[in-house]
Design a protein around this motif. Structure first.
Motif, PDB file in Angstrom:
ATOM      1  N   VAL A  99       0.856  -1.176   0.000  1.00  0.00           N
ATOM      2  CA  VAL A  99       0.000   0.000   0.000  1.00  0.00           C
ATOM      3  C   VAL A  99       0.895   1.230   0.000  1.00  0.00           C
ATOM      4  CG1 VAL A  99      -1.810   1.282   1.210  1.00  0.00           C
ATOM      5  CG2 VAL A  99      -1.789  -1.239   1.273  1.00  0.00           C
ATOM      6  N   VAL A 100       0.833   1.979  -1.075  1.00  0.00           N
ATOM      7  CA  VAL A 100       1.613   3.210  -1.211  1.00  0.00           C
ATOM      8  C   VAL A 100       0.618   4.362  -1.236  1.00  0.00           C
ATOM      9  CG1 VAL A 100       3.211   4.519  -2.663  1.00  0.00           C
ATOM     10  CG2 VAL A 100       3.389   2.025  -2.544  1.00  0.00           C
ATOM     11  N   THR A 101       0.823   5.330  -0.364  1.00  0.00           N
ATOM     12  CA  THR A 101      -0.058   6.493  -0.307  1.00  0.00           C
ATOM     13  C   THR A 101       0.740   7.734  -0.679  1.00  0.00           C
ATOM     14  OG1 THR A 101      -1.331   5.464   1.468  1.00  0.00           O
ATOM     15  CG2 THR A 101      -1.584   7.846   1.176  1.00  0.00           C
ATOM     16  N   PHE A 102       0.246   8.472  -1.675  1.00  0.00           N
ATOM     17  CA  PHE A 102       0.796   9.780  -2.022  1.00  0.00           C
ATOM     18  C   PHE A 102      -0.155  10.806  -1.427  1.00  0.00           C
ATOM     19  CE2 PHE A 102       2.986   8.520  -6.298  1.00  0.00           C
ATOM     20  CZ  PHE A 102       3.906   7.780  -5.600  1.00  0.00           C
ATOM     21  N   ASP A 103       0.380  11.742  -0.664  1.00  0.00           N
ATOM     22  CA  ASP A 103      -0.423  12.725   0.041  1.00  0.00           C
ATOM     23  C   ASP A 103       0.157  14.102  -0.266  1.00  0.00           C
ATOM     24  OD1 ASP A 103      -1.630  14.396   1.897  1.00  0.00           O
ATOM     25  OD2 ASP A 103      -1.326  13.048   3.587  1.00  0.00           O
ATOM     26  N   GLY A 104      -0.382  14.739  -1.328  1.00  0.00           N
ATOM     27  CA  GLY A 104       0.134  16.036  -1.749  1.00  0.00           C
ATOM     28  C   GLY A 104      -0.917  17.120  -1.646  1.00  0.00           C
ATOM     29  N   LYS A 105      -0.477  18.300  -1.322  1.00  0.00           N
ATOM     30  CA  LYS A 105      -1.378  19.449  -1.233  1.00  0.00           C
ATOM     31  C   LYS A 105      -1.934  19.751  -2.625  1.00  0.00           C
ATOM     32  CE  LYS A 105      -1.456  24.345  -0.015  1.00  0.00           C
ATOM     33  NZ  LYS A 105      -0.643  25.472   0.450  1.00  0.00           N
ATOM     34  N   PHE A 106      -3.221  20.094  -2.690  1.00  0.00           N
ATOM     35  CA  PHE A 106      -3.825  20.505  -3.955  1.00  0.00           C
ATOM     36  C   PHE A 106      -3.449  21.956  -4.225  1.00  0.00           C
ATOM     37  CE2 PHE A 106      -7.178  22.491  -6.473  1.00  0.00           C
ATOM     38  CZ  PHE A 106      -7.086  21.718  -7.617  1.00  0.00           C
ATOM     39  N   LEU A 107      -2.960  22.199  -5.415  1.00  0.00           N
ATOM     40  CA  LEU A 107      -2.609  23.560  -5.847  1.00  0.00           C
ATOM     41  C   LEU A 107      -3.460  23.905  -7.051  1.00  0.00           C
ATOM     42  CD1 LEU A 107       1.299  23.143  -5.741  1.00  0.00           C
ATOM     43  CD2 LEU A 107      -0.168  24.172  -4.000  1.00  0.00           C
ATOM     44  N   ASP A 108      -4.334  24.875  -6.881  1.00  0.00           N
ATOM     45  CA  ASP A 108      -5.191  25.243  -8.015  1.00  0.00           C
ATOM     46  C   ASP A 108      -4.448  26.177  -8.964  1.00  0.00           C
ATOM     47  OD1 ASP A 108      -5.283  27.294  -6.055  1.00  0.00           O
ATOM     48  OD2 ASP A 108      -7.147  28.072  -6.889  1.00  0.00           O
TER      49      ASP A 108
END
Length: 150
Positions: free
Chosen positions: A138-147
């Protein structure tokens, strides 16, 4: 003048020294007080370490001063080399993104609007999930959303 060690050379020295010391990436991270994902990436050349962090690793793995210095240098974040792309584990991530990348993009836009997931304001985790048909990665990528701002 001290000999120069590149980030890539330091990464190779760390890999060998870690193996010889019989330490896991998680054990090193614990000594540093940081996530194993971040510290592993830093030790493989993708992030700079503080002088204090580099010194801890130097002591743990019996590294020389030039290698500890290289761990503190700002990395060049460039294209992945052909050697890395041909590694089966890394290639599978490329393959997964080739297959699912367009769907991920569409779902991000649908959920958040026009923008991207940051790879700078970003965290990642890797864990094992037991499964009767074979354990799962299980690999989780957790990145801030940049509009996008026009």
């Amino acid at each position: 003048m001290k000999p120069f060690v590149s980030k890539q050379e330091a990464a190779q020295q760390v890999r060998v020294a870690r193996h010889r010391a019989g330490m896991s990436w998680a054990q090193i991270a614990e000594q540093l007080g940081v996530d194993k994902e971040w510290s592993t990436a830093a030790l493989l050349g993708s992030h700079p370490m503080t002088a204090e962090q580099a010194h801890v690793v130097q002591e743990l793995l019996d590294l020389d001063d030039s290698t500890a210095e290289a761990l503190q240098m700002q990395p060049y974040r460039t294209a992945i080399t052909e050697d890395v792309v041909s590694d089966p584990t890394v290639y599978r991530f490329h393959e997964a993104l080739m297959v699912y990348g367009p769907a991920i993009k569409e779902l991000i836009h649908e959920e958040f609007g026009d923008g991207i997931m940051s790879a700078i304001n970003f965290q990642m985790s890797v864990r094992r999930r037991e499964h009767p048909g074979g354990d799962r990665v299980v690999v989780t990528f957790d990145g801030k959303f940049l509009d996008y701002q026009w």
